[in-house]
Design a protein around this motif. Structure first.
Motif, short mmCIF file in Angstrom:
data_model
loop_
_atom_site.label_atom_id
_atom_site.label_comp_id
_atom_site.label_asym_id
_atom_site.label_seq_id
_atom_site.Cartn_x
_atom_site.Cartn_y
_atom_site.Cartn_z
N ILE A 105 68.75 32.37 42.27
CA ILE A 105 67.85 32.20 41.13
C ILE A 105 68.49 31.32 40.06
O ILE A 105 67.83 30.45 39.46
CB ILE A 105 67.47 33.58 40.55
N GLY A 106 69.79 31.53 39.82
CA GLY A 106 70.49 30.70 38.85
C GLY A 106 70.47 29.23 39.23
O GLY A 106 70.23 28.35 38.39
N ILE A 107 70.72 28.92 40.50
CA ILE A 107 70.70 27.53 40.97
C ILE A 107 69.30 26.94 40.83
O ILE A 107 69.13 25.80 40.38
CB ILE A 107 71.19 27.46 42.42
N ARG A 108 68.28 27.71 41.24
CA ARG A 108 66.91 27.22 41.15
C ARG A 108 66.52 26.92 39.69
O ARG A 108 65.88 25.91 39.40
CB ARG A 108 65.93 28.23 41.74
N LYS A 109 66.91 27.81 38.78
CA LYS A 109 66.58 27.57 37.38
C LYS A 109 67.35 26.37 36.82
O LYS A 109 66.83 25.61 36.00
CB LYS A 109 66.87 28.83 36.56
N ALA A 110 68.62 26.22 37.29
CA ALA A 110 69.41 25.07 36.84
C ALA A 110 68.81 23.76 37.32
O ALA A 110 68.94 22.72 36.67
CB ALA A 110 70.84 25.21 37.33
N LEU A 111 68.10 23.82 38.48
CA LEU A 111 67.48 22.61 39.03
C LEU A 111 66.05 22.41 38.52
O LEU A 111 65.34 21.52 39.00
CB LEU A 111 67.47 22.69 40.56
N GLY A 112 65.61 23.29 37.61
CA GLY A 112 64.32 23.07 36.97
C GLY A 112 63.20 23.99 37.38
O GLY A 112 62.04 23.75 37.02
N ALA A 113 63.46 25.03 38.13
CA ALA A 113 62.40 25.94 38.55
C ALA A 113 61.83 26.70 37.35
O ALA A 113 62.56 27.10 36.44
CB ALA A 113 62.93 26.95 39.58
N GLU A 114 60.50 26.87 37.33
CA GLU A 114 59.83 27.61 36.26
C GLU A 114 59.90 29.11 36.54
O GLU A 114 60.10 29.55 37.68
CB GLU A 114 58.37 27.17 36.15
#
Length: 884
Positions: A792-801
Motif C-alpha cells: 500500500i505504501g508503494i502504491r500510494k508513493a506511485l500516486g494511487a488514490e
C-alpha cells in the motif's frame, strides 16, 4: 530463617528451601550465577541450572529434597505466565475485547442450548415408577389410493373400556387410568370461574409420583363425589383456609353436582408430560362414561397402564393384541356386516414408555416436542462455538506481528519453544475464563427471553452450579482448542528473522481465509433461512383467510350439549342490541382453533368426509364470509332449521356438482331424502394454512348439534369500554356463569406458535452467528492490511488514490462473501423447501429472496472490513517505507 511463601529469586529460594548448614557459605558463590530473576530464565532452564548448582556445590542430599520444594520453580513460573497473560490481554485491548465478546456469546448460546436439551430430557424422570408406566396409543393403517398406497395414523385416544378391561384381563397390569380433559364451572360462595379438569381412575395416584400436599394418597378419588385440587386452585378458592372437607358446586355440560375436596396435589411440574390441569375427578363423573365404556368403536380416551415389572413389556404387547382381538375386532366385524362395506383400515395398540412420550411427536399430545429441534439447536451451537474458535485463531494471527519481537527476544535469551507454547496456551485459557464470566452474565440477561422463545420455564437458581461447571468446561475446552494453533505457529518463528528488522513480517492468511469463508457461509445459510421464515410467517399473518378475524370476541357459553346455548346467545344479542359498538352476535358449536367436528359418510359406495359446523343465521354475516351461490339461513323461513345445508366450494368440487343448489346430501343414515343445499360459500380457511381447504358444510338443525360458543363482532374504536359493557350485560343474562373471552385473531395465530417460535430462535441464532462471523472478518481484514502494508505504501508513493486502495482492499472480501453465498444457497434452498412443505399454502422460493440475502451478506462483509481498509489507505507511505 524460612519464609512463609516461596520467594522469586534463587538466593532467597535456597534460603527458604535448604537447611541452614547447607545455605551458609555458598550464597556468595551462587549469587553471581543465579542473580537473574526466574521470570527471565524460564522454567526448564532454571531447573537445569538449579540442579547443576546443587551437584557442583552441595552434597548429594540436595537432590533428595521434598518433591513439592523441587517444583517451587514451576509454581513460580505458572504465576509468572498468568501475570504475563494478563499484561498481554490488557496491552491488546481491542483484540482482547473482540475475542472475549465472541467467545462469551458462543459459550452463552451453547449453555442455553445445553439447558434446553437437559430440560427436554428431564421430562417425567421424577416418577418412581417411570420404567413401568406406559401410555397406550393406536396405530391405524388406511388403505387409500395415493402415492404410497397406504397412510399411517397414530393417536393416543383409544376406547374408554380399555383401562378397566386390561386390568382384569392382563395379569402383568397392576394399575390403569384414563386421562380425559374437560372444563367445568366452579362455584364457591361468590367465586365463579371456569376451570380445566381431568377425569382419572383412582389408580392415578398409585402410578404417578406427583406430590400430595393434603389428603390420604391411598384413598383419593375412591369416592366419586370427591375432588382433588391443584395447589393454586385450592388457594384460589379457599386462601389460607384448610380445603379438606370443603364443598364445591360444579356445572359440567349444563349438569350440576356437589363435590367434596379430599386432597390437594402440587401444581403440574413444568417437566411433566401429564397435565392434570386445575382439578381431578373420578372418571365415572365424565359425561357419557357408562355409555362409552362398552362402545369398542369410540376412540376417545387416553390411557396409561403400569405393569408389575419393566421386563414385562413384551407380555403387555401380547395382552394388547389379545384384547384387541377379543373386544375391538368383533365390534368392527359387526359394523362391517351391517353396513355391507369392506373395511379400509386396520388398527393395533402400541405401548410407549412414560419417559419417551415428550420426545415422540408422532402421537399428538399436549406436552410433546420434536427431538429434531434439539439436534438442530445443538448443531447451531457447535457451529457457533467453531466460529468463535476460528475467530480466535484469525485474531491471534492478525495481532501476531506485535508479538514477533517479544518472541524473538525470548528465544534469543534461551527461552524454549515449550515454554512459549505454555505461555500462549495460558493466555488463551485466561481469555476464555474472562469470556466465561461474561457469558454467565449474558445467560442471566437472556434466559427470560430464551424461555419465552422456547416456551420453557428454566430457572437459573435451580441450575446455577451446573451452569458454572458446564461453562467452566466449555471455557477450558474452547481456550485450549482456540489456543493450539496460535501457540505452535507463534512459538515456531525464527529469532534471527524476527530481530534483524523492526518492520513487520507478513503473516500468512492462507489458512484463516478458508475458515472465515466457512464461518461466513454458515452465517449466509442462517440469513437465507431467517429471511424465508420471516416471509412465510408474514404471509400467514397477512393472507386473506376468506373471513374477517379482526375485532371478534370468542365467548364460551358454558352450557354444555343443550338448547340453553342458543338461548344464551339470543338473550345476549337482545341485551346488547342498543349498543352501536357491537356489530353482530352469533353462535356456533366450535370456533377456529378451538375444536372441530368431522363426519364420514358414503355416497354411491364412495367414502367422503366433511367438517360440520352448527351455526345460527348471523354466523356468516358476523365473519364476513362471502356467498358464491344461493342464500344465507333465514330466521323467517322455518324450513331452514331442518335438513338444510350451506356448503363450501371444496365440497362442491369433491362431489363434482355442476348445479349444487339442486342437489341434496345424505350425510346421516337416518335422513330420508337427504339435506337440501341452499347456499355455497367461497372457500375460507377454517383450518390452519398447513391444510388444504377441505369439504365443509353448516347447518341450523339443533338435533344434530348445539351452540357452545358465541362470536361477537365489535367496532375497532373503544374496544376496552365495549368489552366492559359486554361483561356487564353477560352478568345480567347469565349470572351463574363466568365471562371469559379471547380474540379470534389471537386464536388463529396460536395455530402457528411453534413455527413462530422456531423462526424467532433462528433469528437469534442468525444474529449471534453474524456477529461472531463479522468478528472473524474483522480479524482477517487485519491480517490482510498487515500483509499489504508495504504494498500500500508503494502504491500510494506511485500516486494511487485512497479510492483505489479501498477497492483493492475490499475486493477479496466481496469475493469471499460471494463464495460463502454460493456454498450456502443450495443447502438453505433444500432445508427451507423441506420446512415449507409443512404448509399447503406457502411462499415460493424465488430468486429475489436469495438476492436480498446476498446483498445483506455483502453489506455486512464490506461494513465489517471497512475499518482496516480505511486505516490502511490513510497510512503515510513514509512511515511504512523508511526502514527499507
Amino acid at each position: 530463617m524460612k519464609e512463609a511463601r516461596p520467594p522469586k529469586r534463587i538466593t532467597d529460594l535456597l534460603e527458604w528451601a535448604c537447611p541452614d548448614y547447607l545455605f551458609e557459605g555458598i550464597v556468595g558463590d551462587l549469587e553471581e550465577q543465579f542473580s537473574e530473576d526466574l521470570v527471565e530464565l524460564g522454567a526448564k532452564r532454571a531447573r537445569r541450572r538449579y540442579l547443576w548448582g546443587a551437584i557442583k556445590f552441595f552434597r548429594p542430599e540436595i537432590l533428595l529434597r521434598n518433591k513439592f520444594k523441587l517444583n517451587i520453580i514451576n509454581n513460580i513460573m505458572l504465576l509468572n505466565h498468568l501475570k504475563i497473560g494478563v499484561r498481554s490481554i490488557l496491552n491488546r485491548k481491542l483484540y482482547s475485547f473482540i475475542n472475549a465478546v465472541g467467545l462469551s456469546i458462543a459459550i452463552a448460546f451453547s449453555i442455553l442450548i445445553y439447558l434446553f436439551i437437559q430440560d427436554e430430557k428431564s421430562f417425567d424422570q421424577f416418577h418412581d415408577n417411570k420404567e413401568r408406566i406406559f401410555r397406550l396409543h393406536a396405530e391405524r393403517t388406511r388403505f387409500e389410493p395415493n402415492e404410497d398406497g397406504e397412510t399411517m395414523e397414530k393417536f393416543a385416544w383409544i376406547q374408554t373400556g380399555v383401562a378397566p378391561t386390561l386390568k382384569e384381563e392382563a395379569p402383568e397390569v397392576i394399575a390403569t387410568t384414563c386421562l380425559n380433559g374437560s372444563n367445568a364451572i366452579f362455584s364457591v360462595g361468590n367465586k365463579i370461574f371456569n376451570e380445566p379438569i381431568t377425569y382419572v381412575h383412582s389408580d392415578f395416584f398409585k402410578m404417578f409420583s406427583f406430590k400430595i400436599l393434603h389428603g390420604n394418597k391411598g384413598k383419593l378419588l375412591e369416592d366419586p363425589s370427591e375432588i382433588v385440587l391443584s395447589a393454586s386452585t385450592a388457594e384460589k378458592y379457599f386462601g389460607e383456609e384448610d380445603p379438606i372437607g370443603q364443598t364445591i358446586t360444579l356445572q359440567i355440560y349444563g349438569e350440576e353436582m356437589i363435590v367434596t375436596v379430599s386432597g390437594v396435589i402440587e401444581d403440574v411440574p413444568v417437566n411433566s408430560s401429564i397435565d392434570y390441569r386445575s382439578a381431578l375427578l373420578n372418571v365415572v363423573n365424565r359425561p357419557y362414561y357408562q355409555r362409552n365404556i362398552d362402545n369398542w368403536q369410540s376412540w376417545n380416551s387416553p390411557t396409561f397402564v403400569m405393569i408389575e415389572d419393566a421386563s414385562q413389556k413384551d407380555q403387555l404387547n401380547s395382552s394388547l393384541e389379545d384384547l384387541y382381538a377379543k373386544f375391538v375386532q368383533p365390534a368392527i366385524d359387526k359394523s362391517v356386516a351391517e353396513s355391507g362395506y369392506e373395511p379400509r383400515s386396520t388398527s393395533e395398540y402400541k405401548a410407549l414408555q412414560l419417559t419417551d412420550i415428550h420426545l415422540y411427536p408422532d402421537v399428538s399430545w399436549t406436552r410433546v416436542s420434536d427431538p429434531q429441534y434439539g439436534l438442530i439447536l445443538s448443531g447451531i451451537a457447535i457451529l457457533i462455538l467453531l466460529i468463535a474458535c476460528i475467530n480466535y485463531i484469525a485474531l491471534a494471527m492478525a495481532s501476531s506481528a506485535g508479538k514477533r519481537l517479544e518472541v524473538g527476544i525470548r528465544k534469543a535469551v534461551g527461552g524454549a519453544r515449550k515454554q512459549l507454547i505454555s505461555q500462549f496456551m495460558i493466555e488463551s485459557i485466561l481469555l476464555s475464563m474472562v469470556a466465561m464470566i461474561i457469558s454467565i452474565c449474558l445467560i442471566a440477561i437472556f434466559l427470560p427471553h430464551f424461555n419465552e422463545f422456547t416456551s420453557k420455564s428454566i430457572v437459573l437458581s435451580d441450575s446455577m452450579l451446573e451452569i458454572v461447571l458446564t461453562t467452566l468446561g466449555f471455557a477450558l475446552i474452547i481456550g485450549f482448542v482456540a489456543g493450539i494453533y496460535p501457540a505452535f505457529v507463534l512459538s515456531g518463528f525464527k529469532p534471527l528473522s524476527m530481530l534483524r528488522s523492526r518492520s513487520s513480517s507478513k503473516v500468512r492468511a492462507s489458512i484463516t481465509r478458508p475458515l472465515v469463508v466457512f464461518q461466513f457461509g454458515i452465517s449466509a445459510f442462517l440469513i437465507i433461512c431467517s429471511v424465508v421464515m420471516l416471509r412465510q410467517m408474514n404471509f400467514i399473518t397477512t393472507k386473506n383467510l376468506g373471513y374477517s378475524q379482526d375485532q371478534v370476541l370468542v365467548i364460551p357459553t358454558y352450557t354444555g350439549y343443550s338448547e340453553e346455548g342458543e338461548q344464551v346467545v339470543e338473550r345476549f344479542r337482545n341485551a346488547t342490541a342498543e349498543n352501536d359498538n357491537i356489530i353482530n352476535v352469533s353462535g356456533t358449536n366450535s370456533s377456529f382453533n378451538q375444536g372441530w367436528s368431522r363426519n364420514g359418510f358414503r355416497i354411491d359406495g364412495e367414502l367422503h368426509s366433511a367438517y360440520t359446523y352448527r351455526v345460527d343465521e348471523d354466523y356468516i354475516p358476523t365473519l364476513g364470509i362471502k356467498l358464491k351461490e344461493g342464500r344465507n339461513f333465514d330466521k323467517e323461513i322455518v324450513t331452514d332449521r331442518k335438513k338444510t345445508l350451506i356448503v363450501n366450494e371444496a365440497l362442491v368440487a369433491d362431489f363434482g356438482w355442476e348445479d349444487p343448489l339442486s342437489e341434496t346430501l345424505n350425510w346421516r343414515d337416518d335422513s330420508l331424502g337427504g339435506w337440501k343445499i341452499i347456499g355455497v360459500v367461497e372457500d375460507y380457511h377454517f383450518l390452519s394454512l398447513e391444510n388444504e381447504v377441505e369439504p365443509m358444510f353448516m347447518f341450523l338443525d339443533e338435533e344434530e348439534g348445539m351452540i357452545t360458543t358465541m362470536l361477537v363482532k365489535v367496532k375497532a374504536e373503544n374496544i376496552p369500554e365495549t368489552i366492559e359493557y359486554a361483561q356487564s350485560k353477560w352478568q345480567e343474562v347469565v349470572s351463574d356463569k363466568p365471562f371469559d373471552f379471547t380474540f379470534l385473531d389471537e386464536d388463529v395465530a396460536k395455530q402457528y406458535e411453534s413455527y413462530e417460535k422456531w423462526s424467532n430462535i433462528m433469528w437469534v441464532a442468525t444474529l449471534f452467528a453474524i456477529l461472531i462471523a463479522c468478528l472473524g472478518l474483522f480479524g482477517l481484514a487485519g491480517i490482510n492490511a498487515l500483509n499489504r502494508t508495504k504494498e500500500i505504501g508503494i502504491r500510494k508513493a506511485l500516486g494511487a488514490e485512497i479510492r483505489d486502495i479501498l477497492v483493492m482492499m475490499n475486493r477479496p472480501y466481496a469475493i469471499m462473501a460471494l463464495i460463502s453465498f454460493a456454498l450456502a444457497a443450495p443447502a438453505s434452498w433444500w432445508v427451507m423447501d423441506q420446512w415449507l412443505s409443512d404448509f399447503k399454502f406457502a411462499i415460493s422460493l424465488s430468486w429475489q429472496l436469495f438476492v436480498v440475502s446476498l446483498i445483506s451478506a455483502l453489506i455486512l462483509a464490506l461494513f465489517t472490513v471497512s475499518y482496516h481498509s480505511v486505516k490502511a489507505a490513510l497510512v503515510n507511505p513514509a512511515d511504512t517505507l523508511k526502514y527499507e
